[in-house]
Design a protein around this motif. Structure first.
Motif, PDB file in Angstrom:
ATOM      1  N   GLN A  23       0.832  -1.191   0.000  1.00 11.88           N
ATOM      2  CA  GLN A  23       0.000   0.000   0.000  1.00 11.88           C
ATOM      3  C   GLN A  23       0.873   1.250   0.000  1.00 11.88           C
ATOM      4  OE1 GLN A  23      -2.355  -0.653   3.520  1.00 11.88           O
ATOM      5  NE2 GLN A  23      -3.897  -1.853   2.416  1.00 11.88           N
ATOM      6  N   PRO A  24       0.463   2.314  -0.686  1.00 11.24           N
ATOM      7  CA  PRO A  24       1.267   3.542  -0.689  1.00 11.24           C
ATOM      8  C   PRO A  24       1.357   4.142   0.709  1.00 11.24           C
ATOM      9  CG  PRO A  24      -0.905   3.940  -1.644  1.00 11.24           C
ATOM     10  CD  PRO A  24      -0.784   2.459  -1.458  1.00 11.24           C
ATOM     11  N   ILE A  25       2.501   4.731   1.018  1.00 10.23           N
ATOM     12  CA  ILE A  25       2.647   5.335   2.335  1.00 10.23           C
ATOM     13  C   ILE A  25       2.000   6.717   2.373  1.00 10.23           C
ATOM     14  CG2 ILE A  25       4.904   6.410   1.919  1.00 10.23           C
ATOM     15  CD1 ILE A  25       5.597   5.461   4.844  1.00 10.23           C
ATOM     16  N   VAL A  26       1.924   7.381   1.212  1.00  8.54           N
ATOM     17  CA  VAL A  26       1.210   8.660   1.099  1.00  8.54           C
ATOM     18  C   VAL A  26       0.200   8.529  -0.030  1.00  8.54           C
ATOM     19  CG1 VAL A  26       1.375  11.135   0.627  1.00  8.54           C
ATOM     20  CG2 VAL A  26       3.194   9.993   1.919  1.00  8.54           C
ATOM     21  N   SER A  27      -1.059   8.832   0.286  1.00  7.72           N
ATOM     22  CA  SER A  27      -2.124   8.744  -0.711  1.00  7.72           C
ATOM     23  C   SER A  27      -2.873  10.066  -0.766  1.00  7.72           C
ATOM     24  CB  SER A  27      -3.091   7.605  -0.344  1.00  7.72           C
ATOM     25  OG  SER A  27      -4.129   7.510  -1.295  1.00  7.72           O
ATOM     26  N   VAL A  28      -2.882  10.684  -1.936  1.00  7.46           N
ATOM     27  CA  VAL A  28      -3.561  11.962  -2.158  1.00  7.46           C
ATOM     28  C   VAL A  28      -4.707  11.720  -3.131  1.00  7.46           C
ATOM     29  CG1 VAL A  28      -3.297  14.331  -2.995  1.00  7.46           C
ATOM     30  CG2 VAL A  28      -1.380  13.199  -1.835  1.00  7.46           C
ATOM     31  N   ILE A  49       2.396   7.724  -3.265  1.00  9.25           N
ATOM     32  CA  ILE A  49       3.838   7.602  -3.065  1.00  9.25           C
ATOM     33  C   ILE A  49       4.124   6.246  -2.438  1.00  9.25           C
ATOM     34  CG2 ILE A  49       5.886   8.624  -2.039  1.00  9.25           C
ATOM     35  CD1 ILE A  49       4.454  10.479  -3.979  1.00  9.25           C
ATOM     36  N   ASN A  50       5.003   5.480  -3.053  1.00  9.27           N
ATOM     37  CA  ASN A  50       5.309   4.136  -2.578  1.00  9.27           C
ATOM     38  C   ASN A  50       6.285   4.153  -1.396  1.00  9.27           C
ATOM     39  OD1 ASN A  50       3.765   3.085  -4.717  1.00  9.27           O
ATOM     40  ND2 ASN A  50       5.529   3.177  -6.092  1.00  9.27           N
ATOM     41  N   ARG A  51       6.194   3.138  -0.574  1.00  8.76           N
ATOM     42  CA  ARG A  51       7.088   3.029   0.576  1.00  8.76           C
ATOM     43  C   ARG A  51       8.539   2.854   0.140  1.00  8.76           C
ATOM     44  NH1 ARG A  51       4.089   1.865   5.202  1.00  8.76           N
ATOM     45  NH2 ARG A  51       1.899   1.486   4.702  1.00  8.76           N
ATOM     46  N   GLY A  52       9.408   3.618   0.774  1.00  7.52           N
ATOM     47  CA  GLY A  52      10.836   3.448   0.564  1.00  7.52           C
ATOM     48  C   GLY A  52      11.389   3.999  -0.735  1.00  7.52           C
ATOM     49  N   GLU A  53      10.570   4.678  -1.523  1.00 12.42           N
ATOM     50  CA  GLU A  53      11.063   5.196  -2.797  1.00 12.42           C
ATOM     51  C   GLU A  53      11.556   6.634  -2.647  1.00 12.42           C
ATOM     52  OE1 GLU A  53       8.356   5.774  -6.044  1.00 12.42           O
ATOM     53  OE2 GLU A  53       6.782   6.606  -4.787  1.00 12.42           O
ATOM     54  N   ILE A  54      12.302   7.081  -3.646  1.00 12.73           N
ATOM     55  CA  ILE A  54      12.644   8.493  -3.781  1.00 12.73           C
ATOM     56  C   ILE A  54      11.793   9.026  -4.920  1.00 12.73           C
ATOM     57  CG2 ILE A  54      14.444  10.192  -4.244  1.00 12.73           C
ATOM     58  CD1 ILE A  54      16.493   8.196  -3.254  1.00 12.73           C
ATOM     59  N   PHE A  55      10.870   9.911  -4.589  1.00 13.60           N
ATOM     60  CA  PHE A  55       9.936  10.461  -5.567  1.00 13.60           C
ATOM     61  C   PHE A  55      10.285  11.920  -5.792  1.00 13.60           C
ATOM     62  CE2 PHE A  55       6.065  12.578  -6.935  1.00 13.60           C
ATOM     63  CZ  PHE A  55       5.536  11.696  -7.862  1.00 13.60           C
ATOM     64  N   SER A  79      -8.843  22.684   0.177  1.00 15.99           N
ATOM     65  CA  SER A  79     -10.227  23.088  -0.072  1.00 15.99           C
ATOM     66  C   SER A  79     -11.109  21.865  -0.294  1.00 15.99           C
ATOM     67  CB  SER A  79     -10.294  24.009  -1.296  1.00 15.99           C
ATOM     68  OG  SER A  79      -9.495  25.158  -1.116  1.00 15.99           O
ATOM     69  N   GLU A  80     -10.557  20.875  -0.974  1.00 15.18           N
ATOM     70  CA  GLU A  80     -11.279  19.626  -1.246  1.00 15.18           C
ATOM     71  C   GLU A  80     -10.279  18.471  -1.250  1.00 15.18           C
ATOM     72  OE1 GLU A  80     -13.376  19.848  -4.927  1.00 15.18           O
ATOM     73  OE2 GLU A  80     -14.335  21.759  -4.460  1.00 15.18           O
ATOM     74  N   GLY A  81     -10.815  17.249  -1.070  1.00 21.86           N
ATOM     75  CA  GLY A  81      -9.995  16.056  -1.178  1.00 21.86           C
ATOM     76  C   GLY A  81      -9.454  15.585   0.158  1.00 21.86           C
ATOM     77  N   SER A  82      -8.636  14.534   0.098  1.00 23.98           N
ATOM     78  CA  SER A  82      -8.103  13.925   1.319  1.00 23.98           C
ATOM     79  C   SER A  82      -6.673  13.464   1.112  1.00 23.98           C
ATOM     80  CB  SER A  82      -8.969  12.735   1.740  1.00 23.98           C
ATOM     81  OG  SER A  82      -8.902  11.702   0.769  1.00 23.98           O
ATOM     82  N   VAL A  83      -5.963  13.351   2.240  1.00 23.51           N
ATOM     83  CA  VAL A  83      -4.590  12.853   2.237  1.00 23.51           C
ATOM     84  C   VAL A  83      -4.432  11.914   3.422  1.00 23.51           C
ATOM     85  CG1 VAL A  83      -2.137  13.417   2.410  1.00 23.51           C
ATOM     86  CG2 VAL A  83      -3.689  14.977   1.219  1.00 23.51           C
ATOM     87  N   THR A  84      -3.830  10.750   3.182  1.00 26.94           N
ATOM     88  CA  THR A  84      -3.487   9.843   4.277  1.00 26.94           C
ATOM     89  C   THR A  84      -1.994   9.563   4.229  1.00 26.94           C
ATOM     90  OG1 THR A  84      -3.985   7.879   2.936  1.00 26.94           O
ATOM     91  CG2 THR A  84      -5.755   8.730   4.336  1.00 26.94           C
ATOM     92  N   VAL A  85      -1.415   9.427   5.411  1.00 21.91           N
ATOM     93  CA  VAL A  85       0.000   9.085   5.546  1.00 21.91           C
ATOM     94  C   VAL A  85       0.086   7.806   6.370  1.00 21.91           C
ATOM     95  CG1 VAL A  85       2.258   9.827   6.374  1.00 21.91           C
ATOM     96  CG2 VAL A  85       0.663  11.510   5.434  1.00 21.91           C
ATOM     97  N   ASP A  86       0.503   6.734   5.735  1.00 20.11           N
ATOM     98  CA  ASP A  86       0.571   5.411   6.365  1.00 20.11           C
ATOM     99  C   ASP A  86      -0.773   5.045   7.005  1.00 20.11           C
ATOM    100  OD1 ASP A  86       1.846   3.052   6.886  1.00 20.11           O
ATOM    101  OD2 ASP A  86       2.848   3.750   8.701  1.00 20.11           O
TER     102      ASP A  86
END
Length: 329
Positions: A23-28, A49-55, A79-86
């Motif tokens: 699962q991505p560690i950061v999801s926007v 954003i994938n775990r352990g990568e350099i993006f 203003s809109e949308g969501s973000v999750t971190v791990d």
């Protein structure tokens, strides 16, 4: 009677851990930001954003890079949308999400009259982490700050101050590190130290999100590239795949005798003659273009065009980036 339940080997990785790693560690998701003035800085951003990568997030000034990072880090409200971190939503579960993130901002923002040791240690305490002098020492040594640990920030050079910002971001042992133009205007030594540290962090499982104007850095370091322009994501691609798909290659032939123009017999090839007429340049893309080189060389021989030397060149990431922004691709 033999049991039908097989024991799980002690070294077997739990399924839950495997699923988590995928699962991505950061999801926007569907993220937008419109300021009170009516300016829309971000428009429906979707990014994983994938775990352990350099993006590497690339884009011109004003593209929305810093706004996007600021929202993920909880500095600016979307203003809109969501973000999750791990798995932690940045608004509903702010403390857990923020504790996983380290941020190295563009601007030098730290207490000028604090010592290096005190300000880095304080940053760790802000996240409720217990004191860990050994970790702080390691961070300072990795950034060549150990000899300056008792110096006040105000006495440091600009490059040293930027090292302190990086140390502060690493003080609480984040799992996601944002580097917003971290090497802008700093010396070569710091850039080398920075990338040495980045490599060591990714080896320990830290995910790096980088914005930079030094595209050669992104080309050298990044696993994946994202391009943002006018608040919209233009593409997200594996770096090697991006170079393969959008990069162009050129075969340059040093001619035995100058040419004024490409002969009509060679009109089917993407050829150009340089201004002096001493070089014939063939531009091609991908593996298909490479196979045409054999046919081109035969056609040159049939047209009695001789050459004394040849060499090939390939588009850099910077060439691709500029081409994308111009709409050439």
């Amino acid at each position: 009677m033999r049991s039908l339940v097989r024991p799980v080997p002690s070294n077997q990785i739990p399924v839950s851990a495997i699923i988590e790693s995928m699962q991505p560690i950061v999801s926007v998701k569907n993220l937008s930001k419109t300021y009170a003035s009516g300016f829309q800085a971000l428009k429906n951003i979707n990014l994983a954003i994938n775990r352990g990568e350099i993006f590497a997030l690339l884009g011109p000034n004003g593209a929305g890079k810093t706004t996007l990072i600021s929202i993920i880090c909880g500095i600016v409200n979307a203003s809109e949308g969501s973000v999750t971190v791990d798995g932690h939503e940045i608004v509903a579960d702010y403390r857990s999400a923020r504790s996983l993130i380290g941020l190295v901002p563009q601007e030098l923002t730290t207490d000028s009259f604090e010592t290096v040791w005190a300000t880095v240690s304080f940053s760790r305490g802000l996240f409720g982490k217990p004191k860990n002098p050994a970790h702080i020492e390691k961070v300072l040594r990795d950034l060549s700050l150990w000899e300056k640990r008792n110096s006040k920030i105000i006495t440091l050079s600009g490059g040293m101050k930027r090292r302190v910002l990086i140390a502060k971001a690493l003080a609480h042992e984040p799992r996601v590190l944002f580097l917003d133009e971290p090497t802008a205007g700093v010396d070569v030594e710091l850039r080398r130290d920075m990338w040495k540290l980045v490599r060591s962090l990714t080896q320990s499982g830290v995910t790096i999100i980088l914005t930079t104007h030094y595209i050669d850095e992104a080309e050298e370091m990044a696993d994946r590239i994202g391009v943002i322009s006018a608040g919209e994501i233009m593409l997200v691609e594996e770096k090697t795949e991006l170079m393969r798909k959008l990069g162009k290659k050129q075969l340059t032939l040093q001619l035995d005798s100058p040419l004024e123009q490409v002969p009509a017999a060679l009109a089917g090839y993407a050829l150009a003659v340089d201004k002096g007429g001493s070089e014939l340049i063939y531009t091609y893309e991908g593996e298909g273009g490479r196979t045409d080189i054999i046919a081109l060389l035969k056609a040159l021989d049939d047209a009695s065009i001789r050459f004394t030397d040849l060499h090939t060149t390939q588009s850099s990431l910077e060439d691709i980036f500029v081409s994308l922004l111009r709409g050439d691709q």
